[in-house]
Write a protein that holds these residues in place. Structure first.
Motif, short mmCIF file in Angstrom:
data_model
loop_
_atom_site.label_atom_id
_atom_site.label_comp_id
_atom_site.label_asym_id
_atom_site.label_seq_id
_atom_site.Cartn_x
_atom_site.Cartn_y
_atom_site.Cartn_z
N PRO A 41 25.42 20.56 39.24
CA PRO A 41 24.24 19.94 39.28
C PRO A 41 24.68 18.72 40.41
O PRO A 41 25.97 18.35 40.49
N ALA A 42 23.46 18.74 40.71
CA ALA A 42 23.94 17.43 41.87
C ALA A 42 24.37 15.86 41.21
O ALA A 42 24.18 14.86 42.07
N ILE A 66 28.07 27.00 36.50
CA ILE A 66 28.41 27.28 37.60
C ILE A 66 29.80 28.64 38.09
O ILE A 66 28.87 28.40 39.74
N LEU A 67 29.78 29.33 38.16
CA LEU A 67 31.01 30.28 37.93
C LEU A 67 29.94 31.32 38.37
O LEU A 67 30.06 31.76 39.43
N GLU A 106 17.85 19.61 41.06
CA GLU A 106 18.68 19.18 41.85
C GLU A 106 19.67 19.52 42.06
O GLU A 106 21.12 19.39 41.06
N LEU A 107 20.38 20.29 43.20
CA LEU A 107 21.91 20.46 43.12
C LEU A 107 21.96 20.88 44.28
O LEU A 107 21.63 20.02 45.38
N SER A 134 30.65 14.08 35.28
CA SER A 134 28.96 14.23 36.17
C SER A 134 29.02 13.11 34.65
O SER A 134 29.09 13.46 33.52
N GLU A 135 28.19 12.50 34.77
CA GLU A 135 27.07 11.71 33.60
C GLU A 135 26.88 12.13 32.86
O GLU A 135 26.94 12.31 31.50
#
Length: 305
Positions: free
Chosen positions: A40-41, A154-155, A24-25, A63-64
């Motif tokens: 990531p979501a 991510i990049l 999930e993004l 993010s967790e």
């Protein structure tokens, strides 16, 4: 440190040539620059302070599921400033040297540094990009296992976003990095901002070939004790009439003023509201016969999402 940068560059190139793992993004825009990343979501926006926005920071995400956080910055180029010169100047502040790379057709300059937060030192990697007159920056804080791989993944998703138009001839505009948006009756396009504009927390200027009413958008973090009402009263000045309005369940404070641009005076209407820990402000320049009607129509579409 140079080895870390080389590893990230190699990983980015490898990730660009492979298909993404199904998860999930979400898409995150780097300020209002039009440059986007897919992450990531479970990354969520964290709080930033008034001091952060004074330094052109527009967002912070954490993010967790990973210790890799990242900060987002944007500003308009100063006279003579280029992406390369801005990167070289920033890198020099950390005793580093900036280098260039290209990802998905986007040219970026990057450098590594060691930065401190709450008494702890962290390895960071900063990437700077441009879109028109805007320089945008993402700073990864490389903490935890697989930090380099997380930043590289991510990049590798970087892209330049096209403005979406809606079917009735206008367009939907998200106000900065807030959860607020407006819908215009005709197509509005982003105009240029100056370095002085972004230094004053302006994050957008919109104009239309079909309408004389332009508008500026500002966003900044609340200082302690500030409210939308107190800001509006202070901006409007002593004795000015500040109105309170409810627009689609949002409390909006507004005031009229006379402002000058290029030697000509215009009537303006400023609308200020709160969006979480930020203030969002729209300044309408009321030019043309139907200016008040256009402003009312646009402001009436202000909604949270």
């Amino acid at each position: 440190m140079k080895k870390i940068l080389a590893v990230i560059a190699a990983l980015v190139l490898a990730l660009c040539m492979t298909s993404a793992v199904a998860e999930e993004l979400q898409e995150i825009e780097l300020g209002t620059s039009g440059i986007v990343f897919t992450v990531p979501a479970d990354y969520v926006a964290g709080d930033i302070s008034a001091e952060d926005t004074d330094e052109n920071q527009v967002a912070y995400y954490w993010s967790e599921s990973t210790l890799v956080d990242f900060d987002l910055y944007q500003w308009a180029k100063a006279d003579g400033e280029t992406l390369e010169s801005a990167a070289a100047e920033e890198a020099a502040d950390f005793g580093a040297t900036a280098a260039m790379m290209e990802v998905n057709g986007v040219t970026m300059w990057y450098y590594d540094a060691v930065e401190e937060f709450e008494g702890v030192e962290y390895q960071t990697v900063t990437y700077m990009m441009e879109n028109g007159d805007i320089i945008a920056e993402i700073v990864f804080w490389l903490d935890g296992d697989n930090a380099i791989e997380t930043a590289a993944s991510i990049l590798a998703t970087v892209a330049v976003k096209e403005n979406a138009e809606i079917s009735d001839g206008g367009n939907e505009i998200v106000l900065g990095t807030s959860n607020l948006k407006i819908t215009t009756p005709v197509v509005y396009e982003k105009g240029e901002l100056t370095a002085e504009d972004t230094d004053e927390s302006q994050i957008g200027y919109y104009q239309s070939n079909q309408c004389l009413v332009d508008f500026d958008v500002y966003q900044w973090a609340k200082a302690e004790g500030e409210t939308a009402e107190s800001v509006a009263i202070e901006e409007a000045g002593e004795g000015a009439d500040v109105s309170e309005n409810i627009i689609n369940d949002l409390v909006v404070y507004g005031y009229y003023a006379t402002e000058e641009f290029e030697g000509k005076e215009y009537e303006t209407f400023t609308a200020i509201t709160e969006a979480g820990n930020d203030f969002v402000e729209i300044v309408f320049w009321l030019d043309g016969e139907d200016a008040a009607l256009v402003m009312t129509e646009i402001l009436g579409t202000l909604t949270a999402f």
